[in-house]
Design a protein around this motif. Structure first.
Motif, PDB file in Angstrom:
ATOM      1  N   ARG A   8      -9.083  10.042  10.069  1.00  0.00           N
ATOM      2  CA  ARG A   8      -8.164  11.078   9.578  1.00  0.00           C
ATOM      3  C   ARG A   8      -7.770  10.863   8.126  1.00  0.00           C
ATOM      4  NH1 ARG A   8      -6.407  11.207  15.140  1.00  0.00           N
ATOM      5  NH2 ARG A   8      -4.950   9.461  14.883  1.00  0.00           N
ATOM      6  N   ILE A   9      -7.994   9.654   7.595  1.00  0.00           N
ATOM      7  CA  ILE A   9      -7.579   9.407   6.207  1.00  0.00           C
ATOM      8  C   ILE A   9      -8.712   8.933   5.302  1.00  0.00           C
ATOM      9  CG2 ILE A   9      -5.227   8.821   6.958  1.00  0.00           C
ATOM     10  CD1 ILE A   9      -5.958   5.862   6.219  1.00  0.00           C
ATOM     11  N   MET A  46       0.822  -1.209   0.000  1.00  0.00           N
ATOM     12  CA  MET A  46       0.000   0.000   0.000  1.00  0.00           C
ATOM     13  C   MET A  46       0.861   1.266   0.000  1.00  0.00           C
ATOM     14  SD  MET A  46      -3.026  -1.111  -0.391  1.00  0.00           S
ATOM     15  CE  MET A  46      -2.191  -2.323  -1.439  1.00  0.00           C
ATOM     16  N   ALA A  47       2.020   1.206   0.663  1.00  0.00           N
ATOM     17  CA  ALA A  47       2.937   2.349   0.594  1.00  0.00           C
ATOM     18  C   ALA A  47       3.416   2.546  -0.846  1.00  0.00           C
ATOM     19  CB  ALA A  47       4.115   2.127   1.537  1.00  0.00           C
ATOM     20  N   ASN A  48       3.762   1.455  -1.514  1.00  0.00           N
ATOM     21  CA  ASN A  48       4.179   1.549  -2.917  1.00  0.00           C
ATOM     22  C   ASN A  48       3.050   2.052  -3.801  1.00  0.00           C
ATOM     23  OD1 ASN A  48       6.836   0.808  -2.713  1.00  0.00           O
ATOM     24  ND2 ASN A  48       6.481  -1.360  -3.144  1.00  0.00           N
ATOM     25  N   ARG A  49       1.833   1.610  -3.516  1.00  0.00           N
ATOM     26  CA  ARG A  49       0.698   2.020  -4.359  1.00  0.00           C
ATOM     27  C   ARG A  49       0.489   3.521  -4.297  1.00  0.00           C
ATOM     28  NH1 ARG A  49      -5.310  -0.858  -4.598  1.00  0.00           N
ATOM     29  NH2 ARG A  49      -5.471  -0.733  -6.868  1.00  0.00           N
ATOM     30  N   LEU A  50       0.635   4.091  -3.119  1.00  0.00           N
ATOM     31  CA  LEU A  50       0.516   5.544  -3.004  1.00  0.00           C
ATOM     32  C   LEU A  50       1.650   6.248  -3.753  1.00  0.00           C
ATOM     33  CD1 LEU A  50      -0.599   6.096   0.711  1.00  0.00           C
ATOM     34  CD2 LEU A  50      -1.969   6.314  -1.362  1.00  0.00           C
ATOM     35  N   ARG A  51       2.863   5.765  -3.573  1.00  0.00           N
ATOM     36  CA  ARG A  51       4.004   6.412  -4.242  1.00  0.00           C
ATOM     37  C   ARG A  51       3.874   6.334  -5.764  1.00  0.00           C
ATOM     38  NH1 ARG A  51       7.048   3.110  -0.198  1.00  0.00           N
ATOM     39  NH2 ARG A  51       7.493   4.465   1.583  1.00  0.00           N
ATOM     40  N   ILE A  52       3.503   5.155  -6.257  1.00  0.00           N
ATOM     41  CA  ILE A  52       3.394   4.961  -7.704  1.00  0.00           C
ATOM     42  C   ILE A  52       2.310   5.850  -8.304  1.00  0.00           C
ATOM     43  CG2 ILE A  52       2.541   3.269  -9.405  1.00  0.00           C
ATOM     44  CD1 ILE A  52       4.295   1.193  -7.968  1.00  0.00           C
ATOM     45  N   ASN A  53       1.277   6.126  -7.503  1.00  0.00           N
ATOM     46  CA  ASN A  53       0.198   6.988  -7.982  1.00  0.00           C
ATOM     47  C   ASN A  53       0.457   8.464  -7.699  1.00  0.00           C
ATOM     48  OD1 ASN A  53      -2.346   5.446  -9.116  1.00  0.00           O
ATOM     49  ND2 ASN A  53      -1.484   4.156  -7.499  1.00  0.00           N
ATOM     50  N   GLY A  54       1.673   8.794  -7.271  1.00  0.00           N
ATOM     51  CA  GLY A  54       2.082  10.187  -7.174  1.00  0.00           C
ATOM     52  C   GLY A  54       1.793  10.885  -5.867  1.00  0.00           C
ATOM     53  N   TYR A  55       1.410  10.164  -4.820  1.00  0.00           N
ATOM     54  CA  TYR A  55       1.115  10.803  -3.541  1.00  0.00           C
ATOM     55  C   TYR A  55       2.389  10.967  -2.716  1.00  0.00           C
ATOM     56  CZ  TYR A  55      -3.744  10.051  -4.749  1.00  0.00           C
ATOM     57  OH  TYR A  55      -4.960  10.077  -5.392  1.00  0.00           O
ATOM     58  N   PHE A  68      -8.001   6.772  -0.520  1.00  0.00           N
ATOM     59  CA  PHE A  68      -8.366   5.795   0.508  1.00  0.00           C
ATOM     60  C   PHE A  68      -8.959   4.516  -0.094  1.00  0.00           C
ATOM     61  CE2 PHE A  68     -11.265   3.914   3.654  1.00  0.00           C
ATOM     62  CZ  PHE A  68     -10.360   3.687   4.685  1.00  0.00           C
ATOM     63  N   GLY A  69      -9.710   4.654  -1.167  1.00  0.00           N
ATOM     64  CA  GLY A  69     -10.327   3.483  -1.794  1.00  0.00           C
ATOM     65  C   GLY A  69      -9.333   2.492  -2.371  1.00  0.00           C
ATOM     66  N   LEU A  70      -8.073   2.884  -2.470  1.00  0.00           N
ATOM     67  CA  LEU A  70      -7.039   1.978  -2.983  1.00  0.00           C
ATOM     68  C   LEU A  70      -6.402   1.134  -1.888  1.00  0.00           C
ATOM     69  CD1 LEU A  70      -5.091   4.512  -5.268  1.00  0.00           C
ATOM     70  CD2 LEU A  70      -6.854   2.883  -5.985  1.00  0.00           C
ATOM     71  N   MET A  71      -6.760   1.371  -0.625  1.00  0.00           N
ATOM     72  CA  MET A  71      -5.970   0.884   0.499  1.00  0.00           C
ATOM     73  C   MET A  71      -6.465  -0.413   1.144  1.00  0.00           C
ATOM     74  SD  MET A  71      -3.321   2.840   0.846  1.00  0.00           S
ATOM     75  CE  MET A  71      -3.270   2.752  -0.955  1.00  0.00           C
ATOM     76  N   TYR A  72      -7.567  -0.974   0.706  1.00  0.00           N
ATOM     77  CA  TYR A  72      -8.078  -2.224   1.289  1.00  0.00           C
ATOM     78  C   TYR A  72      -8.258  -2.102   2.807  1.00  0.00           C
ATOM     79  CZ  TYR A  72      -6.760  -4.234  -3.220  1.00  0.00           C
ATOM     80  OH  TYR A  72      -6.627  -4.487  -4.563  1.00  0.00           O
ATOM     81  N   MET A 116      -1.204   7.005   6.112  1.00  0.00           N
ATOM     82  CA  MET A 116      -1.851   5.719   5.852  1.00  0.00           C
ATOM     83  C   MET A 116      -1.301   4.637   6.762  1.00  0.00           C
ATOM     84  SD  MET A 116      -1.208   2.534   4.298  1.00  0.00           S
ATOM     85  CE  MET A 116       0.180   2.860   3.190  1.00  0.00           C
ATOM     86  N   LEU A 117       0.022   4.560   6.893  1.00  0.00           N
ATOM     87  CA  LEU A 117       0.633   3.523   7.723  1.00  0.00           C
ATOM     88  C   LEU A 117       0.243   3.687   9.186  1.00  0.00           C
ATOM     89  CD1 LEU A 117       4.187   3.282   6.128  1.00  0.00           C
ATOM     90  CD2 LEU A 117       2.315   1.626   5.928  1.00  0.00           C
ATOM     91  N   ALA A 118       0.160   4.932   9.655  1.00  0.00           N
ATOM     92  CA  ALA A 118      -0.242   5.163  11.045  1.00  0.00           C
ATOM     93  C   ALA A 118      -1.669   4.693  11.281  1.00  0.00           C
ATOM     94  CB  ALA A 118      -0.103   6.647  11.384  1.00  0.00           C
ATOM     95  N   ALA A 119      -2.561   4.999  10.346  1.00  0.00           N
ATOM     96  CA  ALA A 119      -3.958   4.570  10.476  1.00  0.00           C
ATOM     97  C   ALA A 119      -4.063   3.058  10.375  1.00  0.00           C
ATOM     98  CB  ALA A 119      -4.814   5.239   9.409  1.00  0.00           C
ATOM     99  N   ARG A 120      -3.291   2.470   9.489  1.00  0.00           N
ATOM    100  CA  ARG A 120      -3.326   1.013   9.323  1.00  0.00           C
ATOM    101  C   ARG A 120      -2.849   0.313  10.595  1.00  0.00           C
ATOM    102  NH1 ARG A 120      -4.174  -2.031   4.709  1.00  0.00           N
ATOM    103  NH2 ARG A 120      -3.859  -4.201   5.268  1.00  0.00           N
ATOM    104  N   LYS A 121      -1.784   0.834  11.203  1.00  0.00           N
ATOM    105  CA  LYS A 121      -1.278   0.241  12.440  1.00  0.00           C
ATOM    106  C   LYS A 121      -2.296   0.378  13.574  1.00  0.00           C
ATOM    107  CE  LYS A 121       3.657   0.639  11.407  1.00  0.00           C
ATOM    108  NZ  LYS A 121       3.858  -0.834  11.361  1.00  0.00           N
ATOM    109  N   ALA A 122      -3.022   1.494  13.602  1.00  0.00           N
ATOM    110  CA  ALA A 122      -4.062   1.661  14.618  1.00  0.00           C
ATOM    111  C   ALA A 122      -5.188   0.657  14.403  1.00  0.00           C
ATOM    112  CB  ALA A 122      -4.598   3.089  14.585  1.00  0.00           C
TER     113      ALA A 122
END
Length: 254
Positions: free
Chosen positions: A124-125, A81-90, A131-135, A98-104
Motif C-alpha cells: 500500500r505504500i 522516519m516519521a520526522n523524515r516525512l514531516r521534514i520533507n513536507g508530507y 518510500f525510498g527514504l524509509m529503509y 508508513m507507520l502502519a506498514a512498518r508495524k505490519a
C-alpha cells in the motif's frame, strides 16, 4: 557491509564492539598511549557500540556515547522516519500509512503478523514517492523466511541491558534539535537508570542536530555529500568532552 559495499550485513552489535576492542588492544602498544586511560567514543549507532565495548572490555577506562538513543532500534526508526516525512513536507496521513506498514512488517519478522498481511500492508505504500527514504523492503523484497532478515535480530535490542553492566564512567551527549532520535524518551530512561548507577552522566547541547551541528534548515539528508558535512561544530560539545575527559581520566591515572 552496508549499501553497495561488500561484506556481511547481518553482523551483530557485539561483533562490531569487539572490533573496537581489538582497536584498543592495538593502540595499547603505542608508547605514547597510556593503556590505563583508553576509552570508547561513538556517534549514533556507534554510541551504542561504545557502551557495548566498555561493557565487554575489562580494561576500558570510560565510554562516551553521542546521539545514541536508549530505546529499541525499531522505536528509534519509527520516530526518525516519521520526522523524515514531516521534514520533507508530507502530510500526517502519509506518516500514519508508513507507520502502519512498518508495524505490519516488523510484526511479521517477530512472527505476530502473517506474511500475506505484511505484503499487503507494505504494497500500500511502496509506490509512494517517499518510500525510498524509509529503509524498508518493498512488498516484492519482503523475505519469505523472516529468520533470514538481519533487522529481526536487531530491532528489539534494548541498549540499557549493556549499560546496566557497565561500571566505568559513561557520558551520554545529545543534541537539542536531533530529528533522528527521541531525546526526551531517552533522557527519561537515563534518569531512571541513574537512580542506581552513579557512573552515568548525560548532557543535552541546545540548538544542535544529530552530529552536533547548528543546522538552520534540517533536511535529514544522508547523501554522501551531506554526510561529508556532518562535522561537529558546537563549542559547548567540545568543552563538555574536554572537561569530562580531563576529570574522568585523571582518576584513571596510576
Amino acid at each position: 557491509g552496508s549499501g553497495n559495499s561488500t561484506g556481511n550485513t547481518g553482523v551483530s552489535y557485539e561483533t562490531f564492539a569487539d572490533d573496537g576492542i581489538a582497536g584498543a588492544r592495538a593502540i595499547e602498544r603505542i608508547p605514547a598511549i597510556d593503556p590505563k586511560r583508553i576509552g570508547y567514543w561513538g556517534l549514533s549507532q556507534g554510541g551504542w557500540l561504545a557502551v557495548f565495548a566498555a561493557e565487554r572490555d575489562p580494561r576500558a577506562a570510560c565510554a562516551i556515547s553521542v546521539s545514541a538513543p536508549l530505546v529499541t532500534p525499531e522505536t528509534q526508526m519509527e520516530f526518525a522516519m516519521a520526522n523524515r516525512l514531516r521534514i520533507n513536507g508530507y502530510p500526517q496521513a502519509d506518516v500514519d500509512a508508513m507507520l502502519a506498514a512498518r508495524k505490519a512488517w516488523t510484526g511479521y519478522l517477530r512472527g505476530d503478523v502473517p506474511y500475506a498481511s505484511a505484503v499487503a500492508a507494505v504494497a500500500r505504500i511502496d509506490t509512494q514517492p517517499w518510500f525510498g527514504l524509509m529503509y524498508m523492503p518493498s512488498a516484492k523484497e519482503l523475505a519469505t523466511d523472516p529468520s533470514a532478515a538481519s533487522w529481526r535480530s536487531q530491532m528489539d535490542d534494548d541498549p540499557l541491558t549493556a549499560l546496566e553492566r557497565v561500571h566505568v564512567p559513561v557520558l551520554f551527549v545529545y543534541g537539542g534539535r536531533d530529528p533522528w532520535i527521541p531525546v526526551a524518551a531517552t533522557i527519561e530512561r537515563l534518569r531512571s537508570t541513574m537512580r542506581t548507577k552513579s557512573n552515568v552522566r548525560y548532557a543535552v547541547i541546545a540548538g544542535v542536530d544529530h552530529a552536533m551541528r547548528f543546522v538552520p534548515h534540517e533536511t535529514m539528508d544522508v547523501s554522501a555529500a551531506a554526510l561529508q558535512q556532518d562535522v561537529p561544530e558546537a563549542p559547548a560539545y567540545f568543552m563538555l568532552l574536554a572537561s569530562w575527559l580531563a576529570e574522568t581520566l585523571a582518576q584513571a591515572s596510576p
